[in-house]
Motif scaffolding. Structure first.
Motif, short mmCIF file in Angstrom:
data_model
loop_
_atom_site.label_atom_id
_atom_site.label_comp_id
_atom_site.label_asym_id
_atom_site.label_seq_id
_atom_site.Cartn_x
_atom_site.Cartn_y
_atom_site.Cartn_z
N UNK A 283 0.83 -1.21 0.00
CA UNK A 283 0.00 0.00 0.00
C UNK A 283 0.87 1.25 0.00
N UNK A 284 1.92 1.22 0.81
CA UNK A 284 2.83 2.37 0.84
C UNK A 284 3.42 2.61 -0.56
N UNK A 285 3.91 1.54 -1.15
CA UNK A 285 4.61 1.67 -2.43
C UNK A 285 3.72 2.09 -3.59
N UNK A 286 2.44 1.76 -3.49
CA UNK A 286 1.54 2.21 -4.55
C UNK A 286 1.25 3.71 -4.43
N UNK A 287 1.57 4.27 -3.26
CA UNK A 287 1.33 5.69 -3.05
C UNK A 287 -0.09 6.00 -2.61
N UNK A 288 -0.84 4.94 -2.34
CA UNK A 288 -2.22 5.15 -1.86
C UNK A 288 -2.23 5.81 -0.49
N UNK A 289 -3.33 6.46 -0.18
CA UNK A 289 -3.46 7.04 1.16
C UNK A 289 -4.66 6.42 1.88
N UNK A 290 -4.90 6.89 3.07
CA UNK A 290 -6.08 6.49 3.86
C UNK A 290 -6.09 5.03 4.33
N UNK A 291 -4.94 4.43 4.55
CA UNK A 291 -4.92 3.07 5.10
C UNK A 291 -4.19 3.03 6.44
N UNK A 292 -3.72 4.15 6.92
CA UNK A 292 -3.02 4.17 8.22
C UNK A 292 -3.92 3.66 9.34
N UNK A 293 -5.21 4.03 9.26
CA UNK A 293 -6.15 3.61 10.29
C UNK A 293 -6.24 2.10 10.38
N UNK A 294 -6.32 1.47 9.20
CA UNK A 294 -6.40 0.02 9.15
C UNK A 294 -5.09 -0.61 9.66
N UNK A 295 -3.97 -0.01 9.30
CA UNK A 295 -2.69 -0.56 9.75
C UNK A 295 -2.55 -0.45 11.27
N UNK A 296 -2.97 0.68 11.81
CA UNK A 296 -2.87 0.86 13.26
C UNK A 296 -3.77 -0.13 14.00
N UNK A 297 -4.92 -0.38 13.40
CA UNK A 297 -5.85 -1.32 14.04
C UNK A 297 -5.21 -2.71 14.10
N UNK A 298 -4.63 -3.09 12.95
CA UNK A 298 -3.96 -4.39 12.88
C UNK A 298 -2.78 -4.46 13.85
N UNK A 299 -2.01 -3.37 13.88
CA UNK A 299 -0.83 -3.32 14.75
C UNK A 299 -1.23 -3.50 16.21
N UNK A 300 -2.26 -2.74 16.62
CA UNK A 300 -2.73 -2.84 18.01
C UNK A 300 -3.18 -4.26 18.31
N UNK A 301 -3.92 -4.83 17.38
CA UNK A 301 -4.45 -6.19 17.56
C UNK A 301 -3.31 -7.19 17.76
N UNK A 302 -2.26 -7.06 16.94
CA UNK A 302 -1.17 -8.03 17.01
C UNK A 302 -0.30 -7.81 18.26
N UNK A 303 -0.17 -6.56 18.69
CA UNK A 303 0.55 -6.31 19.95
C UNK A 303 -0.23 -6.95 21.09
N UNK A 304 -1.54 -6.75 21.06
CA UNK A 304 -2.39 -7.30 22.13
C UNK A 304 -2.29 -8.82 22.17
N UNK A 305 -2.17 -9.44 20.99
CA UNK A 305 -2.02 -10.89 20.94
C UNK A 305 -0.77 -11.35 21.67
N UNK A 306 0.31 -10.58 21.50
CA UNK A 306 1.57 -10.93 22.17
C UNK A 306 1.49 -10.67 23.67
N UNK A 307 0.93 -9.52 24.04
CA UNK A 307 1.03 -9.12 25.45
C UNK A 307 -0.04 -9.77 26.34
N UNK A 308 -1.17 -10.15 25.76
CA UNK A 308 -2.26 -10.66 26.61
C UNK A 308 -1.87 -11.84 27.50
N UNK A 309 -1.26 -12.89 26.95
CA UNK A 309 -0.89 -14.00 27.86
C UNK A 309 0.11 -13.54 28.93
#
Ligand code: TRP
Length: 341
Positions: A269-295
């Protein structure tokens, strides 16, 4: 068979690391240090301890001291440090360290201590509390390390000067008493394996004094909020642009916690130069951090509430550490000419 066993044991290196109980462990501590400690405890003779005496130089509140020590101890254990494999203890439970500190202070020159970067910094930040303990911080740290005659000390760049001073005291001791007694401990650098976790604010690395941390103990809601608030911009200005630091930082964390497919997706997505996907990336990032930290978070809470278990770990760790420390101290006393009754 027996001799083979002894040989393997002899070639085992002694690794030692300490942490001041002045805050909670964050994602940077976890990936930068803890993951490597977990590997090291399988292959080496490891000592991991909580430097509560050291914390007195800057955090002397008695109401918080034990709480902070218990927090770090619980977090160490929750991450997987294993008292069956490593010696995990609290500095103030091992009085032998204090005696070695006194003996080493005879080898520590004032001129050298005055030039220590950490001392100069702390003295500048806190001109009303330039105490002798702060001044001799590196001597106490040397005692921590030399009391177990450690080979390797995994520390960050900011501690390398202290380690160099430790080597100086070891060399001076050996030279003054004409015996190769103390080893010269080296900083253990994880090299290629070292993962640096940047902060969420586009500055340098994640650090507790930087205020840009995700803590292992953070609740999912807090993590979501912190990630959401991470610095971004309005998107790439065109295809295949270099990423600015603060975007690169988010990708760095993503690389550690997410799958390669997820990283490739957002990279694309970055390389195509598209915009408006940071929100989705942050959501995914938070979700994956939570997966690591929850246990880990759940284990921290359950360990912290089990005071009987914690007391047992503290006591057993202290006993193991004192056995090793006592041996060193006995030999040091002998070398220096003390004779007991
Ligand atoms: N000075 C170290 C720090 O602030 C903590 C510490 C104390 C330590 N004694 C040590 C680290 C011995 C390694 C070995 O991070």
């Amino acid at each position: 068979m027996l001799s083979l066993h002894i040989k393997i044991f002899d070639s085992m290196k002694t690794v030692l690391s300490g942490i001041r109980p002045t805050g909670n462990l964050h994602l940077g501590n976890y990936y930068g240090a803890m993951i490597n400690f977990l590997k090291m405890q399988e292959e080496n003779k490891c000592f991991f301890f909580i430097a509560d005496w050291h914390s007195l130089t800057t955090h002397p509140d008695p109401a918080l001291l034990h709480v902070n020590v218990t927090n770090i101890l619980s977090e160490y254990l929750a991450c997987g440090l294993d008292p069956g494999k490593a010696t995990i203890y609290i500095q103030s439970d091992v009085p032998e360290i204090a005696e070695l500190y006194l003996l080493l202070s005879m080898l520590a020159y004032v001129g050298e201590l005055e030039k220590t970067v950490s001392f100069k910094e702390k003295a500048r930040q806190n001109p009303d509390n330039v105490n002798a303990g702060l001044f001799t911080y590196p001597v106490l740290m040397a005692a921590d390390i030399l009391i177990h005659n450690a080979d390797y000390v995994p520390v960050g760049k900011d501690q390398e000067q202290h380690l160099e001073m430790t080597r100086n005291y070891a060399k001076r001791f050996n030279h003054r008493y004409g015996i190769e007694y103390f080893k010269q401990p080296e900083a253990y650098n994880f090299g290629q394996e070292l993962i640096k976790i940047p902060g969420l604010d586009g500055s340098g690395k994640m650090g507790k004094s930087e205020g840009n941390c995700i803590y292992l103990i953070d609740e999912p809601k807090t993590i979501e909020k912190k990630v959401k608030g991470a610095l971004t911009d309005s998107g790439p200005e065109g295809p295949n642009m270099p990423k600015p630091d603060y975007i690169e930082n988010l990708f760095s964390i993503l690389k550690v916690v997410s799958t390669p497919e997820v990283v490739a997706h957002y990279d694309h997505l970055w390389n195509t130069g598209e915009t408006k996907w940071y929100g989705s990336m942050k959501k995914q990032l938070a979700e994956d951090i939570i997966k690591v930290t929850t246990p880990i978070r759940e284990r921290i809470h359950s360990i912290k509430s089990d005071t009987v278990y914690l007391r047992k770990i503290q006591k057993e760790g202290a006993e193991k550490a004192r056995e090793s420390a006592g041996k060193t101290l006995l030999e040091v006393r002998k070398i220096m000419g003390f004779k007991s009754f």
